[in-house]
Design a protein around this motif. Structure first.
Motif, PDB file in Angstrom:
ATOM      1  N   ILE A  90       0.869  -1.204   0.014  1.00 59.60           N
ATOM      2  CA  ILE A  90       0.181  -0.025   0.015  1.00 59.60           C
ATOM      3  C   ILE A  90       0.793   1.169  -0.052  1.00 59.60           C
ATOM      4  CG2 ILE A  90      -1.557   1.276   1.351  1.00 59.60           C
ATOM      5  CD1 ILE A  90      -2.993  -1.458   2.081  1.00 59.60           C
ATOM      6  N   GLU A 193      -7.065  -6.313  -0.961  1.00 58.71           N
ATOM      7  CA  GLU A 193      -6.854  -5.265  -0.031  1.00 58.71           C
ATOM      8  C   GLU A 193      -6.909  -3.969  -0.761  1.00 58.71           C
ATOM      9  OE1 GLU A 193      -5.956  -4.932   3.060  1.00 58.71           O
ATOM     10  OE2 GLU A 193      -5.834  -6.943   3.694  1.00 58.71           O
ATOM     11  N   ASN A 196      -8.248  -1.027   1.666  1.00 59.83           N
ATOM     12  CA  ASN A 196      -7.297  -0.366   2.128  1.00 59.83           C
ATOM     13  C   ASN A 196      -6.608   0.539   1.368  1.00 59.83           C
ATOM     14  OD1 ASN A 196      -7.783  -1.404   4.667  1.00 59.83           O
ATOM     15  ND2 ASN A 196      -6.424  -2.890   4.565  1.00 59.83           N
ATOM     16  N   THR A 197      -6.103   0.264   0.237  1.00 58.59           N
ATOM     17  CA  THR A 197      -5.578   1.057  -0.725  1.00 58.59           C
ATOM     18  C   THR A 197      -6.138   2.199  -1.084  1.00 58.59           C
ATOM     19  OG1 THR A 197      -4.609  -1.000  -1.657  1.00 58.59           O
ATOM     20  CG2 THR A 197      -4.449   0.891  -2.916  1.00 58.59           C
TER      21      THR A 197
END
Length: 229
Positions: A90, A193, A196-197
């Motif tokens: 990220i 994910e 979140n990114t």
């Protein structure tokens, strides 16, 4: 026809040689450097179409090299790193990378990702269709042709992904996009994910826009995000 040039920056010559060999098999021109400072200088000396950067390099690490490159160039950047945690990935994406691969890696997969990033870059750099016009909302101007953003006349420097997120939302005002949908449309991929990114990119984007109480980008709790028209 211009030959596509790929910059490879890795302080391990064996890895740089392996990547270059596989890149050149596809007809691309490879330029190899072995530290982050030389990577930045390569952009000044050559017409680079895509960069593959190791993160842990002498002189400048991949993150700082990318920050300096992004001040002037918008080409795709793929990070290579031995760090494999979701946080590291990220962070790499937030710093301006378009893709992230962990070491050890499959050279054939790296070549496939290079081709995918080049295709997306070429699509983005095609002449904009007529319906892609300036977007102006409350002092914010988004110019898709030049990929620039100004706020009350002041330029706002965005990474390519931040710009793509902003343009996606601003060109569809009040339409709600889930984090997964934003990720798929901006990154052109599925990633577990993705939430979140996108969340971190939205947070950084809001900070750059001087957001106060979601003036431009609204959070629709439990659903996603929308541009406040």
């Amino acid at each position: 026809m211009k030959r596509i040039t790929i910059l490879i920056a890795d302080d391990e010559p064996e890895i740089a040689d392996l990547i270059a060999m596989n890149i050149e098999k596809e007809g691309y021109h490879a330029i190899k450097v072995f530290d982050g400072k030389a990577a930045v200088q390569a952009f000044q000396a050559h017409s680079i179409d895509l960069a593959i950067l190791d993160i842990m390099m002498p002189e400048l690490d991949g993150h700082e090299a990318t920050r300096q490159i992004r001040e002037h160039y918008r080409v795709p950047i793929i990070f290579l790193s031995a760090k494999a945690s979701d946080l590291d990935k990220i962070t790499g994406l937030i710093m301006g990378a378009d893709d992230y691969m962990t070491k050890p890696f499959n050279p054939l997969e790296l070549v496939a990702r290079v081709k995918a990033q080049l295709r997306r870059s070429m699509l983005l750099n095609q002449p904009s269709p007529e319906n892609k016009s300036l977007l102006e909302v409350g002092g914010l101007i988004v110019d898709p042709d030049n990929r620039t953003v100004t706020l009350f006349g002041n330029p706002i420097v965005l990474t390519p992904k931040e710009f793509d997120i902003l343009y996606l939302l601003a060109s569809h005002p009040n339409k709600v996009y889930s984090a997964d949908n934003i990720f798929q449309q901006v990154w052109g991929d599925a990633y577990y994910e993705s939430g979140n990114t996108v969340m971190v990119h939205i947070r950084t984007l809001r900070k750059k826009l001087g957001e106060d109480k979601d003036k431009y980008i609204k959070t629709i709790w439990g659903v996603g995000y929308a541009f406040n028209a």
